[in-house]
Motif scaffolding. Structure first.
Motif, PDB file in Angstrom:
ATOM      1  N   SER A  53       0.848  -1.200   0.000  1.00 42.90           N
ATOM      2  CA  SER A  53       0.000   0.000   0.000  1.00 42.90           C
ATOM      3  C   SER A  53       0.881   1.248   0.000  1.00 42.90           C
ATOM      4  O   SER A  53       1.983   1.245   0.536  1.00 42.90           O
ATOM      5  N   LEU A  54       0.358   2.306  -0.605  1.00 40.40           N
ATOM      6  CA  LEU A  54       1.061   3.594  -0.590  1.00 40.40           C
ATOM      7  C   LEU A  54       0.832   4.258   0.771  1.00 40.40           C
ATOM      8  O   LEU A  54      -0.273   4.204   1.306  1.00 40.40           O
ATOM      9  N   LYS A  55       1.862   4.887   1.291  1.00 40.57           N
ATOM     10  CA  LYS A  55       1.714   5.593   2.570  1.00 40.57           C
ATOM     11  C   LYS A  55       1.539   7.087   2.289  1.00 40.57           C
ATOM     12  O   LYS A  55       2.460   7.750   1.854  1.00 40.57           O
ATOM     13  N   MET A  56       0.320   7.574   2.538  1.00 39.53           N
ATOM     14  CA  MET A  56       0.006   8.956   2.184  1.00 39.53           C
ATOM     15  C   MET A  56      -0.185   9.853   3.407  1.00 39.53           C
ATOM     16  O   MET A  56      -0.735  10.944   3.296  1.00 39.53           O
ATOM     17  N   ASP A  57       0.276   9.367   4.575  1.00 33.73           N
ATOM     18  CA  ASP A  57      -0.033  10.073   5.827  1.00 33.73           C
ATOM     19  C   ASP A  57       0.472  11.516   5.873  1.00 33.73           C
ATOM     20  O   ASP A  57      -0.079  12.343   6.602  1.00 33.73           O
ATOM     21  N   SER A  58       1.518  11.839   5.110  1.00 35.55           N
ATOM     22  CA  SER A  58       2.110  13.175   5.226  1.00 35.55           C
ATOM     23  C   SER A  58       1.158  14.285   4.773  1.00 35.55           C
ATOM     24  O   SER A  58       1.325  15.434   5.145  1.00 35.55           O
TER      25      SER A  58
END
Ligand code: CU
Length: 242
Positions: A35-40
């Motif tokens: 999964s892509l980590k888009m938390d930023s």
């Protein structure tokens, strides 16, 4: 008389064309995409109910590859090229489509459908590169890539996971495989061609570390016929350490 001759000529051109179709697969093991980590950026993360997956190596359960570019190499094309406009959208902080082929005659609109800032940074080497901030709500960025170019990527400097690939073709004989690895290219004048296959990861392996295979195949196109051309990418082989 002249008109009649023109019609006859175009019919002849039509008659002497054929198609190629096939499926692209992978000889190695099938790994589940991360999964892509888009938390930023909270605007990116909340745009998805399910976290989106990385798109650089998409195989189905039969090891068939999505998003492989298939094209005829060394074609001398003189007719008018497809020029209907194309779009790359930025939606949920993902470029869509992820892999693109445009002709040298096509206008490309890069769109920001998100309520956040993107920065479109093109890594083209032959076509002029560009680096444009695109805040929410501003008009689309309009580009035409006027020279043929091998696949290069466009990235976003705000969101490091964002990447789209672009190849520029000076002829219309190309396709991108669907989720079942399938492609078809029509209206090819009969003859013998070298067909190239490009996959985001396997075609960009570091030359220092890996033995690089050619990833191309020869095909004979006959009039009014569809030639079958399946292709399998081999598992990368690491160079022996000296
Ligand atoms: Cu972005």
């Amino acid at each position: 008389m002249f008109k009649k001759l023109l019609i006859t000529l175009s019919v002849i051109t039509y008659i002497f064309c054929g198609s190629i179709e096939g499926t692209v697969s992978y000889a190695g093991s099938n790994k589940t995409a991360k999964s892509l980590k888009m938390d930023s950026d909270p605007i990116c993360g909340t745009a998805h109910s399910v976290p989106p997956k990385k798109e650089d190596f998409i195989l189905n359960e039969k090891n068939q590859f999505k998003n492989v570019i298939v094209w005829l190499k060394n074609v001398d094309y003189k007719d008018e090229l497809k020029s209907d406009p194309a779009t790359i959208d930025q939606l949920g902080c993902i470029y869509s489509p992820h892999v693109n082929v445009f002709t040298t005659a096509q206008k490309v609109f890069i769109k920001n459908s998100d309520k956040t800032l993107h920065n479109v940074n093109s890594q083209s080497k032959i076509n002029q590169s560009f680096n444009s901030a695109q805040p929410a709500g501003v008009p689309d960025i309009e580009k035409t890539f006027t020279s043929k170019e091998d696949p290069f990527y466009i990235k976003c400097d705000v969101h490091p996971w964002m990447k789209a690939w672009v190849m520029v073709s000076d002829h219309p004989y190309f396709a991108i495989t669907d989720e079942n690895g399938y492609f078809k290219i029509d209206n090819i004048p009969e003859g013998t061609y070298e067909v190239g296959f490009w996959q985001e990861k396997l075609s960009n392996l570091p030359k220092k570390k890996y033995v690089i295979s050619s990833n191309s195949s020869e095909v004979v196109v006959s009039k009014d016929a569809t030639t079958k051309l399946d292709f399998e990418f081999q598992k990368p082989v690491k160079k022996a350490k000296k």
